[in-house]
Write an enzyme that holds these catalytic residues in place. Structure first.
Site, PDB file in Angstrom:
ATOM      1  N   GLU A 260     -13.891  -0.887   6.408  1.00 10.38           N
ATOM      2  CA  GLU A 260     -13.850   0.462   5.827  1.00 10.38           C
ATOM      3  C   GLU A 260     -15.183   0.676   5.121  1.00 10.38           C
ATOM      4  O   GLU A 260     -15.679  -0.220   4.441  1.00 10.38           O
ATOM      5  CB  GLU A 260     -12.673   0.566   4.848  1.00 10.38           C
ATOM      6  CG  GLU A 260     -12.551   1.926   4.173  1.00 10.38           C
ATOM      7  CD  GLU A 260     -11.279   2.031   3.331  1.00 10.38           C
ATOM      8  OE1 GLU A 260     -10.179   1.776   3.872  1.00 10.38           O
ATOM      9  OE2 GLU A 260     -11.402   2.347   2.140  1.00 10.38           O
TER      10      GLU A 260
ATOM     11  N   ARG B 257     -11.423  13.375   2.063  1.00  9.42           N
ATOM     12  CA  ARG B 257     -12.385  12.554   2.820  1.00  9.42           C
ATOM     13  C   ARG B 257     -13.722  12.424   2.105  1.00  9.42           C
ATOM     14  O   ARG B 257     -14.455  11.459   2.308  1.00  9.42           O
ATOM     15  CB  ARG B 257     -12.591  13.136   4.211  1.00  9.42           C
ATOM     16  CG  ARG B 257     -11.339  13.147   5.072  1.00  9.42           C
ATOM     17  CD  ARG B 257     -10.783  11.746   5.296  1.00  9.42           C
ATOM     18  NE  ARG B 257      -9.565  11.756   6.117  1.00  9.42           N
ATOM     19  CZ  ARG B 257      -8.833  10.681   6.336  1.00  9.42           C
ATOM     20  NH1 ARG B 257      -9.164   9.522   5.797  1.00  9.42           N
ATOM     21  NH2 ARG B 257      -7.746  10.755   7.063  1.00  9.42           N
TER      22      ARG B 257
ATOM     23  N   TYR C 221       0.841  -1.210   0.000  1.00  9.61           N
ATOM     24  CA  TYR C 221       0.000   0.000   0.000  1.00  9.61           C
ATOM     25  C   TYR C 221       0.876   1.259   0.000  1.00  9.61           C
ATOM     26  O   TYR C 221       0.546   2.257  -0.646  1.00  9.61           O
ATOM     27  CB  TYR C 221      -0.947   0.001   1.202  1.00  9.61           C
ATOM     28  CG  TYR C 221      -1.731   1.289   1.341  1.00  9.61           C
ATOM     29  CD1 TYR C 221      -2.581   1.725   0.328  1.00  9.61           C
ATOM     30  CD2 TYR C 221      -1.606   2.084   2.478  1.00  9.61           C
ATOM     31  CE1 TYR C 221      -3.288   2.909   0.441  1.00  9.61           C
ATOM     32  CE2 TYR C 221      -2.317   3.270   2.606  1.00  9.61           C
ATOM     33  CZ  TYR C 221      -3.155   3.684   1.582  1.00  9.61           C
ATOM     34  OH  TYR C 221      -3.855   4.857   1.696  1.00  9.61           O
TER      35      TYR C 221
ATOM     36  N   ARG D 138       1.427   6.761  -6.713  1.00 11.56           N
ATOM     37  CA  ARG D 138       0.323   7.693  -6.956  1.00 11.56           C
ATOM     38  C   ARG D 138       0.768   9.135  -6.757  1.00 11.56           C
ATOM     39  O   ARG D 138       0.513   9.994  -7.614  1.00 11.56           O
ATOM     40  CB  ARG D 138      -0.850   7.345  -6.036  1.00 11.56           C
ATOM     41  CG  ARG D 138      -2.004   8.333  -6.108  1.00 11.56           C
ATOM     42  CD  ARG D 138      -3.228   7.873  -5.342  1.00 11.56           C
ATOM     43  NE  ARG D 138      -2.991   7.559  -3.936  1.00 11.56           N
ATOM     44  CZ  ARG D 138      -3.934   7.183  -3.074  1.00 11.56           C
ATOM     45  NH1 ARG D 138      -5.191   7.059  -3.491  1.00 11.56           N
ATOM     46  NH2 ARG D 138      -3.642   6.919  -1.818  1.00 11.56           N
TER      47      ARG D 138
ATOM     48  N   TYR E 201      -0.894  12.828   6.602  1.00 11.47           N
ATOM     49  CA  TYR E 201      -0.480  11.780   7.549  1.00 11.47           C
ATOM     50  C   TYR E 201       1.023  11.879   7.788  1.00 11.47           C
ATOM     51  O   TYR E 201       1.787  12.116   6.845  1.00 11.47           O
ATOM     52  CB  TYR E 201      -0.774  10.381   6.977  1.00 11.47           C
ATOM     53  CG  TYR E 201      -2.200   9.893   7.069  1.00 11.47           C
ATOM     54  CD1 TYR E 201      -3.144  10.497   7.887  1.00 11.47           C
ATOM     55  CD2 TYR E 201      -2.584   8.781   6.323  1.00 11.47           C
ATOM     56  CE1 TYR E 201      -4.450  10.003   7.942  1.00 11.47           C
ATOM     57  CE2 TYR E 201      -3.878   8.279   6.370  1.00 11.47           C
ATOM     58  CZ  TYR E 201      -4.819   8.906   7.180  1.00 11.47           C
ATOM     59  OH  TYR E 201      -6.093   8.419   7.229  1.00 11.47           O
TER      60      TYR E 201
HETATM   61  C1  3EB Z   1      -7.679   6.019   5.765  1.00 13.99           C
HETATM   62  O1  3EB Z   1      -8.525   6.793   6.215  1.00 13.99           O
HETATM   63  C2  3EB Z   1      -8.165   4.660   5.385  1.00 13.99           C
HETATM   64  O2  3EB Z   1      -5.330   5.500  -0.256  1.00 13.99           O
HETATM   65  O3  3EB Z   1      -6.930   6.168  -1.574  1.00 13.99           O
HETATM   66  C3  3EB Z   1      -9.337   5.309   2.680  1.00 13.99           C
HETATM   67  C4  3EB Z   1      -9.712   5.910   1.483  1.00 13.99           C
HETATM   68  C5  3EB Z   1      -8.059   4.841   2.838  1.00 13.99           C
HETATM   69  C6  3EB Z   1      -8.791   6.041   0.435  1.00 13.99           C
HETATM   70  C7  3EB Z   1      -6.526   5.758  -0.478  1.00 13.99           C
HETATM   71  C8  3EB Z   1      -7.141   4.972   1.794  1.00 13.99           C
HETATM   72  C9  3EB Z   1      -7.504   5.573   0.605  1.00 13.99           C
HETATM   73  O4  3EB Z   1      -6.487   6.300   5.670  1.00 13.99           O
HETATM   74  C10 3EB Z   1      -7.623   4.168   4.093  1.00 13.99           C
END
Ligand code: 3EB
Length: 308
Positions: free
Chosen positions: A299, A193, A120, A127, A180
């Site tokens: 999720e 989000r 990931y 990306r 992050y």
């Molecule tokens: C998160 O909140 C959970 O890498 O495109 C959620 C939605 C998550 C999209 C992405 C990853 C992605 O981090 C993981």
């Protein structure tokens, strides 16, 4: 039909006449072995196949799917991710529809490690590099998305793009994913989000894959019920943000369509029970998939459509 997603293990019986993303994962807790998510439009569509992207355009909406297989001795997942996104960006430029609204990313063995880096995290690297090489921002105005692991198959990326920028939304309970900290990998994920987007005469809300994360940390390890509740608390907060920006009067929790990605098949009834508590009889499909952090068990994503 602009395009569609097919959920379930069985491949399509006949080749679709439109771009179709097959999510090769079992549907859970349903007597229906396969589900379609179909994006329908009023205008006559135009079909194309460009650099391995199967796409369809209707008016100013564009849906496409690209699948890149990982072959032994071939390019790694980071490189394939960059290639998939670079091709999508070139198509969007050529079609003069630069604005990505929503991405669906699926890959094999998402939590596996290769060359010392979780896959990931390799995907996130590739990306982010593609966004930068395409002169696109990796923070702020980024599309809604999900990224999940499935049992096998190619890197599969589907996208919906349009003529106007999506309105990105963030969750005040969570650090923006694009911010992050480095403990989650060398490059942060590139997604918002949620996004509010505007097909003709409509408002479409996409809530990205939402997990049991508060701040930037995973909470409730090992407890799928608590993780589902926390995820839905996050969805509710994002929905409140959407309401503030909505031009349609706002979307209600009970009016959205939901998809839950569940890591362990046996957890599906627990997830479904929490969802019934929270969203009543709203449409929900559960699929078996791996969330991008090994400790996350579920999720949830959603979308809603309202007339303007
Ligand atoms: C998160 O909140 C959970 O890498 O495109 C959620 C939605 C998550 C999209 C992405 C990853 C992605 O981090 C993981």
């Amino acid at each position: 039909m602009l395009g569609a997603g097919l959920l379930g293990l069985q491949p399509p019986a006949v080749a679709a006449g439109w771009p179709l993303q097959h999510l090769r994962a079992p549907v859970l807790g349903s007597n229906q072995p396969a589900w379609h998510e179909a994006w329908q439009v009023a205008e006559a569509p135009l079909d194309g196949h460009t650099e391995g992207i199967r796409w369809r355009r209707a008016g100013d909406l564009l849906f496409g799917v690209i699948e890149l297989a990982e072959t032994p001795g071939g390019a790694d997942l980071r490189t394939l991710s960059t290639q998939a996104y670079a091709r999508i960006f070139r198509l969007l430029e050529a079609q003069a529809l630069p604005h990505l609204w929503r991405l669906w990313n699926y890959m094999a063995d998402i939590n596996g490690t290769a060359a010392g880096l979780e896959r990931y995290r390799q995907f996130n690297l590739g990306r982010a590099e593609a966004f930068e090489q395409g002169a696109r921002s990796v923070v702020g105005r980024v599309p809604a998305a999900c990224a999940l692991g499935v049992a096998g198959g190619p890197l599969s990326v589907a996208f919906l793009a349009g003529p106007t920028a999506a309105e990105p939304l963030e969750n005040p309970r969570q650090v923006s994913a694009y911010h992050y900290p480095a403990q989650y990998g060398p490059r942060s994920p590139t997604f918002s989000r949620a996004a509010l987007v505007y097909p003709p005469g409509q408002e479409l809300l996409f809530i990205s894959g939402t997990a049991s994360i508060v701040g930037h940390e995973s909470v409730h390890p090992g407890d799928v019920v608590a993780q589902t509740r926390e995820s839905m608390d996050n969805v509710a907060v994002v929905l409140e943000q959407a309401r503030r920006h909505s031009r349609s009067g706002g979307h209600a929790l009970s009016e959205l369509s939901y998809r839950a990605y569940v890591r362990h098949a046996a957890d599906a009834p627990l997830v479904q029970a929490v969802m019934a508590e929270r969203v009543g009889a709203a449409p929900l499909v559960c699929v078996l998939a791996d969330v991008c952090r090994a400790e996350l068990l579920v999720e949830i994503e959603a979308h809603g459509l309202r007339p303007l």
